[in-house]
Design an enzyme around this catalytic site. Structure first.
Site, short mmCIF file in Angstrom:
data_model
loop_
_atom_site.label_atom_id
_atom_site.label_comp_id
_atom_site.label_asym_id
_atom_site.label_seq_id
_atom_site.Cartn_x
_atom_site.Cartn_y
_atom_site.Cartn_z
N THR A 74 0.84 -1.19 0.00
CA THR A 74 0.00 0.00 0.00
C THR A 74 0.88 1.25 0.00
O THR A 74 0.70 2.16 -0.81
CB THR A 74 -0.92 0.00 1.25
OG1 THR A 74 -1.80 -1.11 1.14
CG2 THR A 74 -1.71 1.28 1.37
N ASN A 153 -6.17 -9.08 -7.50
CA ASN A 153 -6.19 -9.79 -6.22
C ASN A 153 -7.48 -10.55 -5.94
O ASN A 153 -7.48 -11.47 -5.14
CB ASN A 153 -5.93 -8.81 -5.07
CG ASN A 153 -6.77 -7.55 -5.18
OD1 ASN A 153 -6.65 -6.81 -6.16
ND2 ASN A 153 -7.62 -7.30 -4.22
N GLN A 182 0.31 -9.28 -6.30
CA GLN A 182 -0.20 -10.66 -6.41
C GLN A 182 0.49 -11.44 -7.54
O GLN A 182 0.12 -12.58 -7.82
CB GLN A 182 -1.72 -10.64 -6.65
CG GLN A 182 -2.52 -10.05 -5.52
CD GLN A 182 -2.60 -10.94 -4.27
OE1 GLN A 182 -2.15 -12.09 -4.28
NE2 GLN A 182 -3.14 -10.40 -3.20
N SER A 200 5.04 -7.06 -1.53
CA SER A 200 4.56 -7.06 -0.15
C SER A 200 5.04 -8.34 0.52
O SER A 200 4.76 -9.44 0.05
CB SER A 200 3.03 -7.01 -0.15
OG SER A 200 2.53 -7.22 1.15
N HIS A 202 4.26 -9.93 3.32
CA HIS A 202 3.33 -10.92 3.91
C HIS A 202 2.54 -11.71 2.87
O HIS A 202 1.91 -12.71 3.21
CB HIS A 202 2.39 -10.26 4.93
CG HIS A 202 1.28 -9.45 4.34
ND1 HIS A 202 0.00 -9.93 4.23
CD2 HIS A 202 1.24 -8.20 3.85
CE1 HIS A 202 -0.78 -8.99 3.70
NE2 HIS A 202 -0.05 -7.93 3.46
N THR A 238 13.70 5.33 10.59
CA THR A 238 14.77 4.34 10.71
C THR A 238 14.38 3.06 9.98
O THR A 238 13.29 2.53 10.18
CB THR A 238 15.05 4.05 12.20
OG1 THR A 238 15.38 5.29 12.82
CG2 THR A 238 16.17 3.05 12.37
N CYS A 319 -9.00 -6.77 2.16
CA CYS A 319 -8.82 -5.33 2.31
C CYS A 319 -10.14 -4.60 2.16
O CYS A 319 -10.27 -3.45 2.53
CB CYS A 319 -7.85 -4.80 1.27
SG CYS A 319 -6.34 -5.74 1.21
C1 LIG Z 1 -3.03 -6.24 -5.68
C2 LIG Z 1 -2.72 -5.71 -4.31
N1 LIG Z 1 -2.10 -4.53 -4.21
C3 LIG Z 1 -1.78 -4.01 -3.00
C4 LIG Z 1 -2.10 -4.67 -1.83
C5 LIG Z 1 -1.72 -4.07 -0.52
O1 LIG Z 1 -0.74 -4.86 0.11
P1 LIG Z 1 -0.29 -4.60 1.61
O2 LIG Z 1 -1.10 -5.49 2.47
O3 LIG Z 1 1.18 -4.96 1.64
O4 LIG Z 1 -0.50 -3.16 1.88
C6 LIG Z 1 -2.78 -5.89 -1.90
C7 LIG Z 1 -3.22 -6.58 -0.67
O5 LIG Z 1 -4.19 -7.33 -0.68
C8 LIG Z 1 -3.08 -6.43 -3.17
O6 LIG Z 1 -3.68 -7.63 -3.29
#
Ligand SMILES: Cc1ncc(COP(=O)(O)O)c(C=O)c1O
Length: 372
Positions: A74, A153, A182, A200, A202, A238, A319
């Site tokens: 994000t 996603n 993704q 990302s 995670h 940092t 999300c």
């Molecule tokens: C296509 C896409 N972009 C951005 C994000 C945001 O990722 P983060 O959780 O690292 O902010 C996601 C999270 O679901 C995603 O699927």
């Protein structure tokens, strides 16, 4: 308890790898210096930070790119989109994206629109894809940014990034940003076609609260977070060297890519045999995401019933799970509100087994039959 579950929500987040967590712990405990400090401990940390950047650039096979560590995709999308547009607004104020981007992209475009940028939101076709032709038709001499996601996603549709890059190349002042959140580790992609892209941690068996923007070294931004000037002044604060190293390890672990096509195809075939299911993911989507709508039952009830059996799938993108209006992505495919409200996303990873998918299909059948 956690070992017995069937986890099929890997597009929301993944289970961290043990080696990634071990590395994170090692760096935090044994190399905790501030990488900006000039003393020995700082120099030691900086060494790990520099190595993490190199590992990431080498894994993605990009040349003349820079890594900016962030707290998430994000944040990386915000830096790429807002950071680039505010810096280069004097070159032109037209920007292009698609109507099924993740909110972390769409909301940046809305903010820029409020600030006087003209935005073209390209509509996807019934398969959830924009074509290079669509991009070409939208380009003007005022266009400074095109932002197209590599893999959606919710439904897993794949956009033709190489062809889109060929269009963008004809407009020297336009750069192509690709939300690859993704896509990383899941599809074959030449990252050199993306002027900027994101990762990302995670989502790839790394840790939450960590991500990166990877951008051509020639591209400059306005910082989104100001302060002490870390990350070349683009992301003050940092730097978490442990997160950077964990991310680098998680990225490296993804290559060479695995092939789960057969597994995914098997699931798709079994789902197609169940009455009351309409597929939203087309046959050319990433095998890691299969999205369908329930035509006769409420998705939220089904997801809860599966969850009670220890099987985890998602109804709308995690999300957006608080959104009341159903999936805007499924609506963008031309589907009804009813179908958009009743989507189920099953998202696999490289560890998913045939046995787990068979158990899921059986449980889904049972649940659909049991619900009145
Ligand atoms: C296509 C896409 N972009 C951005 C994000 C945001 O990722 P983060 O959780 O690292 O902010 C996601 C999270 O679901 C995603 O699927």
């Amino acid at each position: 308890m956690v070992d017995k579950i069937i986890y099929l929500d890997n597009a929301a987040t993944t289970r961290p790898s043990k080696d990634v967590v071990a590395l994170y712990n090692d760096i935090e405990l044994n190399h905790f210096g501030n990488s900006s400090s000039i003393h020995g401990l700082g120099v030691d940390s900086l060494k790990y930070l520099t190595a993490a950047r190199e590992t990431i650039l080498n894994s993605f096979k990009v040349k003349n790119y820079k890594v900016y560590f962030t707290g998430s995709s994000t944040e990386a999308n915000n830096l790429a989109i807002k950071g680039f547009c505010y810096k280069h607004a004097n070159r032109g104020k037209h920007i292009i994206t698609t109507n099924i981007e993740h909110p972390s992209v769409l909301e940046c475009f809305r903010a820029l629109e409020n600030d006087g940028f003209k935005v073209t939101y390209l509509k996807v076709n019934a398969e959830g894809i924009v074509t290079a032709e669509d991009v070409k038709n939208a380009m003007t001499n005022e266009t400074i940014l095109v932002s197209v996601m590599a893999v959606n996603n919710e439904i897993g549709s794949i956009n033709p990034i190489k062809e889109i890059k060929e269009v963008v190349l004809k407009f020297p002042k336009t750069v192509l940003h690709v939300d690859t959140t993704q896509a990383v580790g899941k599809i074959n992609l030449d990252y050199n076609n993306c002027d900027m892209f994101v990762v990302s941690s995670h989502k790839i068996h790394g840790l939450k609260g960590s991500g990166a923007l990877i951008a051509k070294s020639s591209i400059s931004f306005d910082p989104v977070i100001s302060g002490g000037g870390q990350e070349d002044g683009m992301r003050s604060g940092t730097v978490s060297v442990a997160n950077a190293c964990a991310l680098a390890k998680a990225v490296k672990n993804l290559f060479p890519l695995k092939n789960i096509e057969e597994l995914s195809e098997n699931l798709r075939e079994n789902l197609n045999k169940i009455d009351g299911i309409e597929m939203n993911s087309n046959a050319n989507c990433t095998p890691y995401i299969i999205n369908f709508s329930l035509t006769k039952k409420k998705a939220s009830v089904v997801v809860e019933a599966l969850s009670n059996k220890g099987i985890y799938v998602s109804s709308v993108s995690a999300c957006n799970s608080k959104g009341e209006s159903g999936s805007y992505v499924v609506k963008a495919l031309g589907k009804s509100d009813e179908l958009a409200h009743n989507t189920i996303r099953v998202s696999l990873d490289n560890e998913t087994t045939l046995d787990e998918l068979e158990k899921f299909t059986l449980a889904l059948k049972d649940v659909l039959e049991a619900i009145k």
